[in-house]
Scaffold this motif. Sequence first.
Motif, PDB file in Angstrom:
ATOM      1  N   ILE A  43      -1.259   4.739 -12.564  1.00 46.05           N
ATOM      2  CA  ILE A  43      -1.918   4.165 -11.766  1.00 46.05           C
ATOM      3  C   ILE A  43      -1.912   2.770 -11.708  1.00 46.05           C
ATOM      4  O   ILE A  43      -1.585   2.058 -10.778  1.00 46.05           O
ATOM      5  N   ALA A  44      -1.731   2.273 -13.042  1.00 44.14           N
ATOM      6  CA  ALA A  44      -1.529   0.685 -12.835  1.00 44.14           C
ATOM      7  C   ALA A  44      -0.236   0.262 -12.238  1.00 44.14           C
ATOM      8  O   ALA A  44      -0.095  -0.715 -11.587  1.00 44.14           O
ATOM      9  N   GLU A  45       0.964   1.128 -12.397  1.00 42.92           N
ATOM     10  CA  GLU A  45       2.180   0.904 -11.828  1.00 42.92           C
ATOM     11  C   GLU A  45       2.188   1.023 -10.382  1.00 42.92           C
ATOM     12  O   GLU A  45       2.749   0.287  -9.508  1.00 42.92           O
ATOM     13  N   PHE A 101       0.090  -2.125  -9.007  1.00 45.10           N
ATOM     14  CA  PHE A 101       0.904  -3.096  -9.085  1.00 45.10           C
ATOM     15  C   PHE A 101       1.708  -3.569  -7.611  1.00 45.10           C
ATOM     16  O   PHE A 101       1.846  -4.699  -7.271  1.00 45.10           O
ATOM     17  N   ALA A 102       2.090  -2.452  -7.079  1.00 45.75           N
ATOM     18  CA  ALA A 102       2.599  -2.828  -5.748  1.00 45.75           C
ATOM     19  C   ALA A 102       1.927  -3.474  -4.709  1.00 45.75           C
ATOM     20  O   ALA A 102       2.072  -4.382  -4.077  1.00 45.75           O
ATOM     21  N   LEU A 105       0.733  -1.123   0.001  1.00 43.48           N
ATOM     22  CA  LEU A 105       0.004  -0.004   0.005  1.00 43.48           C
ATOM     23  C   LEU A 105       0.850   1.294  -0.030  1.00 43.48           C
ATOM     24  O   LEU A 105       0.463   2.127  -0.754  1.00 43.48           O
ATOM     25  N   PHE A 106       1.949   1.195   0.644  1.00 45.67           N
ATOM     26  CA  PHE A 106       3.116   2.417   0.623  1.00 45.67           C
ATOM     27  C   PHE A 106       3.310   2.738  -0.654  1.00 45.67           C
ATOM     28  O   PHE A 106       3.421   3.673  -1.226  1.00 45.67           O
ATOM     29  N   GLY A 107       4.006   1.460  -1.303  1.00 49.22           N
ATOM     30  CA  GLY A 107       4.230   1.400  -2.764  1.00 49.22           C
ATOM     31  C   GLY A 107       3.402   2.071  -3.572  1.00 49.22           C
ATOM     32  O   GLY A 107       3.451   3.212  -4.660  1.00 49.22           O
ATOM     33  N   THR A 108       1.880   1.728  -3.559  1.00 48.82           N
ATOM     34  CA  THR A 108       0.731   2.345  -4.138  1.00 48.82           C
ATOM     35  C   THR A 108       0.561   3.895  -4.199  1.00 48.82           C
ATOM     36  O   THR A 108       0.445   4.491  -5.169  1.00 48.82           O
ATOM     37  N   VAL A 109       0.569   4.250  -2.865  1.00 45.35           N
ATOM     38  CA  VAL A 109       0.334   5.564  -2.480  1.00 45.35           C
ATOM     39  C   VAL A 109       1.461   6.647  -2.967  1.00 45.35           C
ATOM     40  O   VAL A 109       1.341   7.369  -3.599  1.00 45.35           O
TER      41      VAL A 109
END
Length: 234
Positions: free
Chosen positions: A180-182, A185-186, A151-155
């Motif tokens: 957003i897709a990248e 993916f995290a 989630l940290f990677g997504t944020v």
Amino acid sequence: METAVAAQAHDLSIIGLFMMADWVVKLVMLGLVAASIWCWAIIFDKAVKLRRMKAAAADFEEQFWSGGSLDQLYDDVGQDPSDPLSSTFAAGMREWRHANERGLSGGNMRANLAQRVERVMSVTVGREMANAERYMTVLASVGSVAPFVGLFGTVWGIMSAFTNIASQQNTSLAVVAPGIAEALFATALGLVAAIPAVIAYNKFSTDLGRYADRLDSFVTEFSSILQRHLEERG
């Protein structure tokens, strides 16, 4: 026309998403992949060891309850016990033989011997189970932490994506979607690492708990056998 060209410029495959991600997101992804590989290595190792431990315990119990001589059984397995159950038996018999070699006299000494043998076996059970439970904390940690790392990677990835959108001043789907897709993916990698770890941790915890109960039951039964033997001698 510009939208179609932009869409073609982005590789939305797994490798493409990784290569286009921000360096922080890449570190998160690599860490999650490494954690997943480590967890799978632990899972396979634990599965194999548990299967061997159960099979060895079944073989030992068959010999133990066959009615043969315990001294002979100790001579067979005591020098090189191959599983926690035979190690527990060997520890108890070793203490029993050592006390008999020194000689026993008096009811108190016999009672103390029974308690000492049981205590030695209980210590062996604790040591063997600690060895069997090694790396279980890794599964628990990855299962609980990996989703939040993802989630940290997504944020972070979404923040970078919006920064790029603002710099290009273009809000078309072709520009927004890859970033957003990248980022998402995290999160997917975090779940890929966490879900097997949680399932394996719960399964192995249950199996190890049952095996520990099996060892405790053997300690109680073996202590009762030795206690009866002492009473017959007294």
